[in-house]
Scaffold this active site. Sequence first.
Site, PDB file in Angstrom:
ATOM      1  N   SER A 145      -6.251  -9.167   7.064  1.00  0.00           N
ATOM      2  CA  SER A 145      -5.672  -9.503   8.367  1.00  0.00           C
ATOM      3  C   SER A 145      -5.029 -10.893   8.412  1.00  0.00           C
ATOM      4  O   SER A 145      -5.145 -11.613   9.398  1.00  0.00           O
ATOM      5  CB  SER A 145      -6.727  -9.353   9.472  1.00  0.00           C
ATOM      6  N   GLU A 163     -11.041 -10.366  -0.784  1.00  0.00           N
ATOM      7  CA  GLU A 163     -10.691  -9.571   0.386  1.00  0.00           C
ATOM      8  C   GLU A 163     -11.958  -8.962   0.980  1.00  0.00           C
ATOM      9  O   GLU A 163     -12.428  -7.916   0.506  1.00  0.00           O
ATOM     10  CB  GLU A 163      -9.731  -8.447  -0.003  1.00  0.00           C
ATOM     11  N   GLU A 212      -9.626  -0.539  -1.678  1.00  0.00           N
ATOM     12  CA  GLU A 212      -9.246   0.852  -1.377  1.00  0.00           C
ATOM     13  C   GLU A 212      -9.303   1.709  -2.641  1.00  0.00           C
ATOM     14  O   GLU A 212      -9.626   2.900  -2.580  1.00  0.00           O
ATOM     15  CB  GLU A 212      -7.857   0.880  -0.717  1.00  0.00           C
ATOM     16  N   LYS A 214       0.854  -1.198   0.000  1.00  0.00           N
ATOM     17  CA  LYS A 214       0.000   0.000   0.000  1.00  0.00           C
ATOM     18  C   LYS A 214       0.892   1.252   0.000  1.00  0.00           C
ATOM     19  O   LYS A 214       1.948   1.252  -0.628  1.00  0.00           O
ATOM     20  CB  LYS A 214      -0.974  -0.044   1.177  1.00  0.00           C
ATOM     21  N   GLY A 244      -7.199  -4.722   7.443  1.00  0.00           N
ATOM     22  CA  GLY A 244      -6.584  -3.805   8.399  1.00  0.00           C
ATOM     23  C   GLY A 244      -7.328  -3.709   9.725  1.00  0.00           C
ATOM     24  O   GLY A 244      -7.081  -2.802  10.516  1.00  0.00           O
TER      25      GLY A 244
HETATM   26  P1  13P Z   1      -4.231  -6.297   5.813  1.00  0.00           P
HETATM   27  O1  13P Z   1      -3.442  -7.584   5.676  1.00  0.00           O
HETATM   28  O2  13P Z   1      -3.449  -5.187   6.424  1.00  0.00           O
HETATM   29  O3  13P Z   1      -5.565  -6.547   6.474  1.00  0.00           O
HETATM   30  O4  13P Z   1      -4.553  -5.817   4.314  1.00  0.00           O
HETATM   31  C1  13P Z   1      -5.124  -6.703   3.434  1.00  0.00           C
HETATM   32  C2  13P Z   1      -5.089  -6.118   2.079  1.00  0.00           C
HETATM   33  O5  13P Z   1      -5.838  -5.195   1.769  1.00  0.00           O
HETATM   34  C3  13P Z   1      -4.113  -6.646   1.120  1.00  0.00           C
HETATM   35  O6  13P Z   1      -4.356  -6.175  -0.169  1.00  0.00           O
END
Ligand code: 13P
Length: 248
Positions: free
Chosen positions: A208, A163, A96, A10, A169
């Site tokens: 996560s 996802e 996102e 990210k 997150g």
């Molecule tokens: P996290 O592993 O921080 O929850 O993020 C997942 C994600 O969006 C991977 O693209």
Amino acid sequence: MKYFIAANWKMNKTISETREFLEGFIPMVKDITDIDIVIAPPFTALSAAQDGMKGSNVLLSSQDMFWEEKGAYTGEVAPAMLLDAGCRHVIIGHSERRQYFHEDDTVVNRKVRAAQKAGLGAIFCVGESLDEREAGKTFEVIKSEVEQGLAEVSPDNLVVAYEPIWAIGTGKTASNEQAQEVHAFIRKTLAGLYSGKADTIRILYGGSVTPENVDSLMACHDVNGALVGGASLKPESFYKIVSFKKEN
Ligand code: 13P
């Protein structure tokens, strides 16, 4: 099927932080040959990452791209530019991007098609929000995202990532049953598009994922890898994830 585990950094890591990560990580994973290990740094660190992973078993990915080949699109990056920077894959349709940058299924579909046309592997993301899950709409949302996002897309060099938005997150991972249920549904939806070839498409779980929960998630029948955010930012932690314990 070979597992596929990708780090999505990210908007994290400078060039020097990228170098430092790879100096630690690349030697740790040098003997892992049975997993496709992929790292998606921000655009500014792609070149440094490519240098740091040269000659290794780790592959480079971008987190996004534009669908046009070149031209007056200030701020955008073309598929061929990513190939030129050493990318083999590109993440497309991350929640996102959909949420903060208003990417809809039409935009996502254009990007997936442009990635394939250029020879990049697409890591195509889908997932429901908490409201949608609680309203009993999970399957409806996933089916629509898969069918619209993959219209006129080839099953070759395609990876799908599930996802659930409520798990990203948040530290709230989908249970193994929840993940398997949606992955099996995605597989069925892919079979509607590609018939027998659906079994060759890797479906990743993201949300996560940690060294603690990766073993049991990867043991689910239709889970063929992971897309990892927060837990991919430290070499030790991402190493533990890519060296998860496989069931016999
Ligand atoms: P996290 O592993 O921080 O929850 O993020 C997942 C994600 O969006 C991977 O693209």
